[in-house]
Design a protein around this motif. Sequence first.
Motif, PDB file in Angstrom:
ATOM      1  N   VAL A 159       0.834  -1.197   0.000  1.00 34.92           N
ATOM      2  CA  VAL A 159       0.000   0.000   0.000  1.00 34.92           C
ATOM      3  C   VAL A 159       0.869   1.247   0.000  1.00 34.92           C
ATOM      4  CG1 VAL A 159      -1.703   1.332   1.312  1.00 34.92           C
ATOM      5  CG2 VAL A 159      -1.926  -1.152   1.135  1.00 34.92           C
ATOM      6  N   PHE A 160       1.812   1.274   0.910  1.00 35.83           N
ATOM      7  CA  PHE A 160       2.692   2.439   1.010  1.00 35.83           C
ATOM      8  C   PHE A 160       3.509   2.604  -0.266  1.00 35.83           C
ATOM      9  CE2 PHE A 160       6.615   4.297   3.310  1.00 35.83           C
ATOM     10  CZ  PHE A 160       6.250   5.582   2.944  1.00 35.83           C
ATOM     11  N   ARG A 161       3.999   1.501  -0.818  1.00 36.27           N
ATOM     12  CA  ARG A 161       4.799   1.585  -2.038  1.00 36.27           C
ATOM     13  C   ARG A 161       3.990   2.131  -3.200  1.00 36.27           C
ATOM     14  NH1 ARG A 161       6.446  -3.201  -2.069  1.00 36.27           N
ATOM     15  NH2 ARG A 161       5.067  -4.112  -3.631  1.00 36.27           N
ATOM     16  N   LYS A 162       2.743   1.704  -3.325  1.00 34.82           N
ATOM     17  CA  LYS A 162       1.895   2.186  -4.416  1.00 34.82           C
ATOM     18  C   LYS A 162       1.640   3.684  -4.284  1.00 34.82           C
ATOM     19  CE  LYS A 162      -2.488   1.358  -6.797  1.00 34.82           C
ATOM     20  NZ  LYS A 162      -3.742   0.546  -6.845  1.00 34.82           N
ATOM     21  N   VAL A 163       1.337   4.132  -3.073  1.00 36.55           N
ATOM     22  CA  VAL A 163       1.075   5.550  -2.857  1.00 36.55           C
ATOM     23  C   VAL A 163       2.338   6.372  -3.081  1.00 36.55           C
ATOM     24  CG1 VAL A 163       0.407   7.264  -1.127  1.00 36.55           C
ATOM     25  CG2 VAL A 163      -0.865   5.113  -1.311  1.00 36.55           C
ATOM     26  N   ALA A 164       3.465   5.865  -2.599  1.00 40.83           N
ATOM     27  CA  ALA A 164       4.730   6.588  -2.768  1.00 40.83           C
ATOM     28  C   ALA A 164       5.103   6.720  -4.241  1.00 40.83           C
ATOM     29  CB  ALA A 164       5.841   5.878  -2.004  1.00 40.83           C
ATOM     30  N   GLN A 165       4.981   5.637  -4.995  1.00 40.16           N
ATOM     31  CA  GLN A 165       5.312   5.692  -6.408  1.00 40.16           C
ATOM     32  C   GLN A 165       4.368   6.625  -7.161  1.00 40.16           C
ATOM     33  OE1 GLN A 165       8.069   4.138  -8.234  1.00 40.16           O
ATOM     34  NE2 GLN A 165       7.275   5.908  -9.357  1.00 40.16           N
ATOM     35  N   ALA A 166       3.096   6.617  -6.780  1.00 36.81           N
ATOM     36  CA  ALA A 166       2.141   7.528  -7.418  1.00 36.81           C
ATOM     37  C   ALA A 166       2.516   8.973  -7.139  1.00 36.81           C
ATOM     38  CB  ALA A 166       0.732   7.229  -6.914  1.00 36.81           C
ATOM     39  N   GLY A 167       2.950   9.258  -5.910  1.00 34.60           N
ATOM     40  CA  GLY A 167       3.356  10.612  -5.569  1.00 34.60           C
ATOM     41  C   GLY A 167       4.559  11.072  -6.361  1.00 34.60           C
ATOM     42  N   VAL A 168       5.541  10.195  -6.507  1.00 34.38           N
ATOM     43  CA  VAL A 168       6.737  10.525  -7.287  1.00 34.38           C
ATOM     44  C   VAL A 168       6.365  10.766  -8.745  1.00 34.38           C
ATOM     45  CG1 VAL A 168       8.916   9.611  -8.164  1.00 34.38           C
ATOM     46  CG2 VAL A 168       8.357   9.384  -5.739  1.00 34.38           C
ATOM     47  N   THR A 169       5.502   9.921  -9.287  1.00 35.65           N
ATOM     48  CA  THR A 169       5.062  10.076 -10.672  1.00 35.65           C
ATOM     49  C   THR A 169       4.306  11.390 -10.865  1.00 35.65           C
ATOM     50  OG1 THR A 169       4.909   7.677 -10.957  1.00 35.65           O
ATOM     51  CG2 THR A 169       3.688   9.041 -12.521  1.00 35.65           C
ATOM     52  N   LEU A 170       3.447  11.729  -9.905  1.00 38.10           N
ATOM     53  CA  LEU A 170       2.713  12.996  -9.991  1.00 38.10           C
ATOM     54  C   LEU A 170       3.675  14.183 -10.009  1.00 38.10           C
ATOM     55  CD1 LEU A 170      -0.007  14.539  -9.892  1.00 38.10           C
ATOM     56  CD2 LEU A 170       0.195  14.478  -7.390  1.00 38.10           C
ATOM     57  N   LEU A 171       4.660  14.162  -9.131  1.00 32.69           N
ATOM     58  CA  LEU A 171       5.646  15.249  -9.081  1.00 32.69           C
ATOM     59  C   LEU A 171       6.416  15.354 -10.388  1.00 32.69           C
ATOM     60  CD1 LEU A 171       6.899  14.634  -5.454  1.00 32.69           C
ATOM     61  CD2 LEU A 171       5.887  16.761  -6.264  1.00 32.69           C
ATOM     62  N   GLU A 172       6.789  14.229 -10.945  1.00 31.95           N
ATOM     63  CA  GLU A 172       7.529  14.236 -12.217  1.00 31.95           C
ATOM     64  C   GLU A 172       6.671  14.784 -13.344  1.00 31.95           C
ATOM     65  OE1 GLU A 172       8.589  10.162 -12.690  1.00 31.95           O
ATOM     66  OE2 GLU A 172      10.395  10.301 -11.444  1.00 31.95           O
ATOM     67  N   ARG A 173       5.414  14.350 -13.423  1.00 29.83           N
ATOM     68  CA  ARG A 173       4.561  14.708 -14.551  1.00 29.83           C
ATOM     69  C   ARG A 173       4.041  16.129 -14.483  1.00 29.83           C
ATOM     70  NH1 ARG A 173       0.167  10.031 -15.442  1.00 29.83           N
ATOM     71  NH2 ARG A 173      -0.659  11.695 -16.785  1.00 29.83           N
ATOM     72  N   THR A 174       3.706  16.600 -13.295  1.00 25.88           N
ATOM     73  CA  THR A 174       3.057  17.901 -13.186  1.00 25.88           C
ATOM     74  C   THR A 174       4.007  19.035 -12.848  1.00 25.88           C
ATOM     75  OG1 THR A 174       2.515  17.561 -10.845  1.00 25.88           O
ATOM     76  CG2 THR A 174       0.892  16.819 -12.489  1.00 25.88           C
ATOM     77  N   ILE A 175       5.191  18.709 -12.343  1.00 19.90           N
ATOM     78  CA  ILE A 175       6.146  19.745 -11.954  1.00 19.90           C
ATOM     79  C   ILE A 175       7.478  19.590 -12.670  1.00 19.90           C
ATOM     80  CG2 ILE A 175       7.400  20.784 -10.010  1.00 19.90           C
ATOM     81  CD1 ILE A 175       5.137  19.955  -8.181  1.00 19.90           C
ATOM     82  N   GLY A 176       7.887  18.348 -12.915  1.00 15.37           N
ATOM     83  CA  GLY A 176       9.222  18.092 -13.437  1.00 15.37           C
ATOM     84  C   GLY A 176      10.214  17.825 -12.328  1.00 15.37           C
ATOM     85  N   SER A 177       9.715  17.427 -11.164  1.00 15.23           N
ATOM     86  CA  SER A 177      10.566  17.196  -9.998  1.00 15.23           C
ATOM     87  C   SER A 177      11.412  15.945 -10.157  1.00 15.23           C
ATOM     88  CB  SER A 177       9.704  17.048  -8.734  1.00 15.23           C
ATOM     89  OG  SER A 177       8.854  18.149  -8.556  1.00 15.23           O
ATOM     90  N   ASP A 178      12.535  15.946  -9.483  1.00 17.79           N
ATOM     91  CA  ASP A 178      13.384  14.765  -9.345  1.00 17.79           C
ATOM     92  C   ASP A 178      13.557  14.517  -7.852  1.00 17.79           C
ATOM     93  OD1 ASP A 178      15.320  12.817  -9.185  1.00 17.79           O
ATOM     94  OD2 ASP A 178      16.665  13.736 -10.642  1.00 17.79           O
ATOM     95  N   MET A 179      12.795  13.576  -7.312  1.00 15.27           N
ATOM     96  CA  MET A 179      12.778  13.372  -5.874  1.00 15.27           C
ATOM     97  C   MET A 179      13.873  12.420  -5.383  1.00 15.27           C
ATOM     98  SD  MET A 179      10.621  15.560  -5.244  1.00 15.27           S
ATOM     99  CE  MET A 179      10.856  15.378  -3.481  1.00 15.27           C
ATOM    100  N   LEU A 180      14.829  12.108  -6.246  1.00 16.29           N
ATOM    101  CA  LEU A 180      16.026  11.371  -5.835  1.00 16.29           C
ATOM    102  C   LEU A 180      17.274  12.243  -5.980  1.00 16.29           C
ATOM    103  CD1 LEU A 180      15.315   7.893  -7.500  1.00 16.29           C
ATOM    104  CD2 LEU A 180      14.627   8.713  -5.240  1.00 16.29           C
ATOM    105  N   TRP A 181      17.114  13.444  -6.515  1.00 15.97           N
ATOM    106  CA  TRP A 181      18.241  14.324  -6.802  1.00 15.97           C
ATOM    107  C   TRP A 181      18.994  14.709  -5.543  1.00 15.97           C
ATOM    108  CZ3 TRP A 181      19.258  19.801  -6.221  1.00 15.97           C
ATOM    109  CH2 TRP A 181      20.293  20.275  -7.036  1.00 15.97           C
ATOM    110  N   ALA A 182      18.297  14.824  -4.424  1.00 17.23           N
ATOM    111  CA  ALA A 182      18.938  15.235  -3.172  1.00 17.23           C
ATOM    112  C   ALA A 182      20.088  14.309  -2.791  1.00 17.23           C
ATOM    113  CB  ALA A 182      17.907  15.278  -2.047  1.00 17.23           C
ATOM    114  N   ASP A 183      19.981  13.043  -3.168  1.00 13.97           N
ATOM    115  CA  ASP A 183      21.034  12.083  -2.809  1.00 13.97           C
ATOM    116  C   ASP A 183      22.353  12.375  -3.512  1.00 13.97           C
ATOM    117  OD1 ASP A 183      19.275  10.528  -1.158  1.00 13.97           O
ATOM    118  OD2 ASP A 183      18.417   9.669  -2.978  1.00 13.97           O
TER     119      ASP A 183
END
Length: 268
Positions: A159-183
């Motif tokens: 459940v958590f993985r599905k929601v997390a992946q959806a959130g990352v996808t939303l950020l990528e598609r609607t903003i252009g975010s890279d939520m792994l860039w901080a690493d």
Amino acid sequence: MTTIDSAEEPGYTSSYLADQHAGQLARLRTLERAFDPLSQAVFDQLDLPRKPAILDLGAGAGSLAGWLSKRYPDATVTATDIDTRFLTGIPGIRVITHNAGTESFPAASFDVVHARALLCHLSEREDILTRAATWVRPGGWLVIEDVSLQPSLRTANPVFRKVAQAGVTLLERTIGSDMLWADTLPGQLRDRGLSNVGHRTLEGRIGDNSPADTFWAATTAQAGPALLKLELLTQDDLEAMASLRADPGFTHTALTFVSAWGQVPRLG
């Protein structure tokens, strides 16, 4: 709440994270409560002149800029944002409307240039980082802080993985975010010729009523209509995640707050 048209040009100011949303200030306050302790600890270790010039780029709701003005009472603290509505009324700071993607500052203007939870959301992040380094005086510091969602993508909980992946996808598609860039931040600073590069991380968990948990919940709630509109999740998915987070037996690392800093080499 305004939802996102998937045909719109991606960008922060037209997204579900933009400042015009009714709950945005409250959401930013949850980010501040989660991230401020790490940011303050980083500044406390920097060697700064008695009257430093400090730029807080993309200052959001301004808690760190306000803290900086108290921590360094002789400093000039400049707080910028593309939308400065939440920065009014903070004593001791200078506020400038500024688009980091298209606008610059003169070279060697500041003893510290700081950006938090900003560059991961901007497609021009690499260029902005390069330019921001030039705004720092020799001997000064570039401090970049961002959020990595790497831990949430590694969870074994479906459940958590599905929601997390959806959130990352939303950020990528609607903003252009890279939520792994901080690493990659320490390496990014070294690649730009900075010295004395260091970094700290702070784990953010959900399901434990911590500041990070509150930030995660507020962001997920604000994203809910967009997640449904783009069919990345169903209402059942959101309700299942809410139930999981409320389960006394559940807690999980959801994100990592990353702070990285580097010094511009002194002349000679």
